[in-house]
Design an enzyme around this catalytic site. Structure first.
Site, PDB file in Angstrom:
ATOM      1  N   HIS A   3      -0.861   5.664   6.898  1.00 48.25           N
ATOM      2  CA  HIS A   3      -0.344   5.682   5.530  1.00 48.25           C
ATOM      3  C   HIS A   3      -0.045   7.117   5.103  1.00 48.25           C
ATOM      4  O   HIS A   3      -0.641   8.059   5.626  1.00 48.25           O
ATOM      5  CB  HIS A   3      -1.349   5.055   4.558  1.00 48.25           C
ATOM      6  CG  HIS A   3      -1.387   3.565   4.609  1.00 48.25           C
ATOM      7  ND1 HIS A   3      -2.100   2.876   5.555  1.00 48.25           N
ATOM      8  CD2 HIS A   3      -0.785   2.630   3.828  1.00 48.25           C
ATOM      9  CE1 HIS A   3      -1.935   1.579   5.360  1.00 48.25           C
ATOM     10  NE2 HIS A   3      -1.146   1.401   4.320  1.00 48.25           N
ATOM     11  N   SER A  44       0.800  -1.225   0.000  1.00 45.64           N
ATOM     12  CA  SER A  44       0.000   0.000   0.000  1.00 45.64           C
ATOM     13  C   SER A  44       0.831   1.273   0.000  1.00 45.64           C
ATOM     14  O   SER A  44       0.352   2.320  -0.438  1.00 45.64           O
ATOM     15  CB  SER A  44      -0.929   0.008   1.221  1.00 45.64           C
ATOM     16  OG  SER A  44      -0.206  -0.214   2.417  1.00 45.64           O
TER      17      SER A  44
END
Length: 269
Positions: free
Chosen positions: A251, A44
């Site tokens: 993230h 990711s």
């Protein structure tokens, strides 16, 4: 000084163009730009989860148009570009489903991998929802996995990449530290937990760097570019816990991709 594969390619293109203007065909001219191939693999952090602007065709892989591989492609216009990085990917997912675009003509490969194998998501969930002692124990379990099991899994990925793309420059990128210690956060994890999470990230990066370098691959650390932009800083490039979109938690934002990952990859490619 040894030039990177892309830098050498760009230099030879300039020489070839100059010779063409002079009406001469240079000896040993580089292949035309249309032949330069770049493949972006990984998890990711490569697909761009957290950056938004996801390509609907990528489905659950959540490939973002703001991810660093796309930013590099837009800036350098390689002849071919394949983006197979996928949210949630582990080492086995890379070898099983991401290597299709690689071949003997691939010039450049990027990859982030290993965090999901080490149980990063479970570590963060444990630390957010459970006690400090439980958090620290889970971190130690993850570090033991990084020491004992992950190196062999990374070796398998790196061997598979090299087998399919024997001439490519392979750039392995690491993960940021997540917290600015003694920062602006007034609640949430303890400073002990934040420091332990940062230490686990460093531990993972060190193990990954060693395996990458032992395979002759380039290493790109993003710790420096994210310094001052961690969670609990005044200008974070990382999502904290996002209860409305839990998958984006921890993230990089779009700014983290463009300011944290892209310059490291660009200078290493």
């Amino acid at each position: 000084m040894k030039l990177s594969r892309f830098a050498a390619f760009s230099t030879s293109l300039l020489l070839a163009a100059s010779a063409a203007l002079l009406g001469a065909a240079p000896a040993g001219a580089a292949a035309p730009a249309a032949s330069f191939g770049y493949v972006a693999l990984g998890d990711s952090y490569s697909s761009g989860v957290g950056a938004g602007s996801y390509d609907s065709a990528s489905g659950d892989c959540k490939r973002s148009t703001k991810a660093f591989p796309v930013l590099w492609k837009n800036a350098h216009s390689p002849g071919t570009f394949a983006f197979t990085a996928c949210s949630g990917a582990r080492t086995g997912d890379v070898t099983a489903g991401q290597l299709g675009p690689l071949d003997s003509g691939t010039d450049l490969v990027s990859i982030t991998i290993g965090g999901n194998d080490a149980g990063f998501a479970d570590v963060m969930t444990t630390c957010v929802l459970q006690s400090e002692s439980t958090c620290l124990n889970r971190i130690n379990q993850a570090k033991a996995y990084v020491d004992g099991t992950l190196p062999g899994k990374l070796d398998a990925v790196y061997r598979a990449i090299r087998a399919k793309a024997p001439a490519a420059r392979v750039v392995v990128l690491g993960y940021p530290r997540f917290y600015k210690l003694n920062g602006s956060c007034l609640a949430g994890l303890s400073e002990t937990e934040r420091a332990a999470i940062n230490g686990a990230s460093d531990h993972l990066n060190a193990a990954t760097e060693k395996r990458a370098r032992d395979h002759g691959f380039a290493w790109g650390s993003v710790v420096g570019t994210f310094t001052g932009h961690e969670i609990c800083s005044s200008s974070s490039w990382l999502h904290s816990v996002n209860w409305t979109n839990i998958g984006e938690s921890y993230h990089p934002t779009a700014a983290g991709q463009s300011g944290g990952y892209y310059p490291v990859f660009n200078s290493t490619a």
